[in-house]
Every structure is written in C-alpha cells, then in structure tokens.
Design an enzyme around this catalytic site. Structure first.
Site, PDB file in Angstrom:
ATOM      1  N   SER A  69      -0.663   1.302   9.481  1.00  0.00           N
ATOM      2  CA  SER A  69       0.611   1.832   8.973  1.00  0.00           C
ATOM      3  C   SER A  69       1.475   2.510  10.026  1.00  0.00           C
ATOM      4  CB  SER A  69       0.351   2.832   7.845  1.00  0.00           C
ATOM      5  OG  SER A  69      -0.032   2.157   6.683  1.00  0.00           O
ATOM      6  N   LYS A  72       4.732   0.969  10.748  1.00  0.00           N
ATOM      7  CA  LYS A  72       5.889   1.158   9.861  1.00  0.00           C
ATOM      8  C   LYS A  72       7.013   1.954  10.539  1.00  0.00           C
ATOM      9  CE  LYS A  72       2.819   1.073   5.804  1.00  0.00           C
ATOM     10  NZ  LYS A  72       2.134   1.932   4.790  1.00  0.00           N
ATOM     11  N   TYR A 248       1.756  10.338   3.553  1.00  0.00           N
ATOM     12  CA  TYR A 248       1.645  10.081   2.108  1.00  0.00           C
ATOM     13  C   TYR A 248       1.499  11.396   1.351  1.00  0.00           C
ATOM     14  CZ  TYR A 248       0.677   5.858   4.608  1.00  0.00           C
ATOM     15  OH  TYR A 248       0.758   4.845   5.513  1.00  0.00           O
TER      16      TYR A 248
HETATM   17  O1  DON Z   1      -1.140  -2.286   3.703  1.00  0.00           O
HETATM   18  C1  DON Z   1      -2.216  -1.725   3.925  1.00  0.00           C
HETATM   19  O2  DON Z   1      -2.941  -1.298   3.025  1.00  0.00           O
HETATM   20  C2  DON Z   1      -2.622  -1.545   5.364  1.00  0.00           C
HETATM   21  N1  DON Z   1      -2.231  -2.696   6.148  1.00  0.00           N
HETATM   22  C3  DON Z   1      -1.995  -0.329   5.964  1.00  0.00           C
HETATM   23  C4  DON Z   1      -2.235   0.928   5.157  1.00  0.00           C
HETATM   24  C5  DON Z   1      -2.291   2.153   5.986  1.00  0.00           C
HETATM   25  O3  DON Z   1      -2.482   2.122   7.174  1.00  0.00           O
HETATM   26  C6  DON Z   1      -2.238   3.437   5.248  1.00  0.00           C
HETATM   27  N2  DON Z   1      -2.356   4.560   6.162  1.00  0.00           N
HETATM   28  N3  DON Z   1      -3.026   5.501   6.220  1.00  0.00           N
END
Ligand code: DON
Length: 314
Positions: A69, A72, A248
């Site tokens: 993430s 992002k 989050y």
């Molecule tokens: O979309 C997802 O679930 C993962 N590719 C990324 C989620 C993520 O890294 C959440 N962070 N803490």
C-alpha cells in the site's frame, strides 16, 4: 557522524535496531496474499535520507520487500499530475476509521471512497492512472515514475507477488465491482485490478523507498537528483493525507505516537516524512491488528522521540 541539526542519526538508527532486536518476529505476517507469507519474520531494516542527501541505515536496509500500500502515495502523486484536483470528484479526503479493505462506507457514499489510501480509494486512483493506457503501459508508467522519484533504475515488480494477489484478491474484486456498479470506475474491473496488483507488488529496499519519498520532505523536489516532482503546496497536501489517512483506522494512534506523515503497507514497510528534514523508511513484516507494521511503528516512535521531529512540536 552528525546529521541534520547536529543529530547523530547514524547512532540513532543503530540504537533503534539494537533496542528492537530482542523483539524481532513480533506481530503477524500478512498471509492473505500467500506470497507475502514467505518472508522472514525476523527481518528489520531502517533508512533515513536527509534533505542534505546523507543516508543513514541499519539492519536489512538494502533488502527488497513488497511495498504494497505504500505504492498508493506514488500513484496518488501520478494521478494528481495527470488530472489535477479533478481526482477529488472520485475519492474523498477524510479518514475512514475503517479497515484498509472495508466495504461498509462504499454503499452509503455511493461508490466514492473516503480517501485515496484505503483499498477502494487506491483502486479508484489506479483507474484514473489507467486513462488512455493499456494496463501494461500504465504499469510501465508507474515503474518509470518510481524509478524517477528514487533516481534508481534497479527498482522492479515482483511478478510472483502480483500473481499471488490476483489469485486471492476476493475483497478487492468485491470493492472494485461495487464501485463499477455505481459507475465510479471507467475501466473494466480486471484491467484496473491487474494494474493495482502490480503497483502493490513493487519490490524496494528501505534506502530506495526513503529516496523515493524524499520529494515529500523537501517541498516537492528531490534534493539528491534535483528532480522536480510536485509543487510545495502539493507536497504539503500529500503529507496531510498521509498523516490523517496513511495508517487506516490506526492513523490517529500513529499521529499520537509518531507525529509524522506516514504510509504503511502489509509487506511491513512504512514510509515516513519529516518535512524539511528527512524521508524515512522502515521494514519489519510482523503487523499489528490494523495491518500496520508493529515494530516499524515502534521504530518510528523511537526515532521521533530521539530527534524531536514530530510536526506537532519537539
Ligand atoms: O490490496 C491489498 O490488500 C494489498 N495489495 C495492499 C494492502 C495494504 O498494503 C494495506 N496496508 N497496510
């Protein structure tokens, strides 16, 4: 050796690594993406890149890991460059107070995700990056952009991680289908997620990541490469979103404990920005209950307290 404001940053990172060594392995490694579960849970790296270009590092700071993430932040920057403030028609700027992969607010808010860092919001941003491109071109553009940010041509995608997430990304398919049903995605779900899974599968070291985030600590221009990325106003605004939404439903706690803009990933990385001072990346794969690196957050809390870098005062 002294660093910014005569802090001995090399000793500080070495001390943090030493102090946390007895705790390595704490937290839970993400396993909903099977390929991520293969990582060594004892890994720990930290790198600081000062706005003066000095690099300070300890532990596994040169070992690549899945940025997930954290990507992002970079796609948000890219989307802002392509579409400007129009992106805010598609995604909000408020903390969600929900998990990174939550679907609950999407129905109430008619397919407009709360912010660009929860999964739904990041998928909407990737849809904007995809405008006028095939997924292959968009993925190429994202990789080139991150290489430009870090001034490092060696940064690559781990295709096994991307494949692993594509095979098990049921939640993200649900989120994307939901948004598409509200008319809030311009491209077919498979194409948007194909691009999104690849951006999340970028593999970077703490040093590369800290360099890629340096423009955010230096008013929008990377002082090492002199690459101009965004205006100072845009850098400030991205930092504000990282502070309020980057962790989050753990964003309030991270601001309370660390007091710096930060963005986490389920690979266990965190990119953290000390405006005017440095860009910091930490990596420790064990996560807390919000899906943020447990010891990575702790390391940044120690760093903020030892440097006085909190944006809320020394
Ligand atoms: O979309 C997802 O679930 C993962 N590719 C990324 C989620 C993520 O890294 C959440 N962070 N803490």
């Amino acid at each position: 050796m002294s660093g910014i404001e005569n802090l001995d940053l090399q000793s500080i990172v070495a001390d943090i690594h030493r102090d946390l060594t007895p705790r390595l392995g704490e937290g839970k490694v993400a396993d909903y993406i099977p390929q991520l579960a293969r990582v060594d849970p004892q890994s720990f790296g930290i790198a600081i890149v000062g706005v003066d270009g000095q690099v300070y590092k300890a532990g596994d700071a040169e070992v690549p890991f899945s940025i997930q993430s954290i990507s992002k932040v970079f796609t948000l920057t890219l989307a802002l460059g392509k579409h400007g403030e129009n992106i805010w028609k598609r995604v909000g700027r408020e903390p969600s107070g929900s998990a990174f992969n939550s679907i609950v607010q999407l129905e109430h808010e008619h397919g407009v995700p709360r912010n660009p860092f929860i999964n739904a919001g990041a998928i909407a941003i990737t849809d904007l990056v995809l405008a006028g491109h095939t997924p292959r071109e968009a993925i190429g553009e994202i990789v080139r952009f991150i290489r430009y940010l870090a001034d490092d041509e060696d940064i690559v995608i781990d295709h096994e991680v991307a494949k692993s997430e594509a095979a098990t990304g049921y939640r993200n398919f649900a989120l994307a289908n939901f948004m598409r049903s509200f008319g809030k995605l311009d491209h077919p779900v498979e194409l948007v997620l194909g691009t999104y899974f690849h951006q999340c599968a970028l593999s970077m070291t703490c040093v590369q990541l800290a360099k890629a985030g340096l423009f955010l600590a230096a008013s929008g221009t990377n002082p090492l490469s002199h690459h101009s990325v965004v205006t100072s106003q845009r850098a400030r605004r991205i930092n504000a979103l990282m502070l309020t939404c980057g962790h989050y439903d753990g964003s309030g706690d991270f601001a309370y404990r660390v007091g710096l803009p930060g963005k986490s990933g389920v690979g266990g990385g965190i990119l953290c920005v000390a405006p005017g001072k440095a860009s910091v990346a930490v990596w420790s794969p064990g996560l807390n209950h919000n899906g943020n690196s447990l010891l990575g957050s702790r390391a940044l809390e120690m760093l903020a307290s030892r440097t006085g870098w909190s944006v809320f005062g020394a």
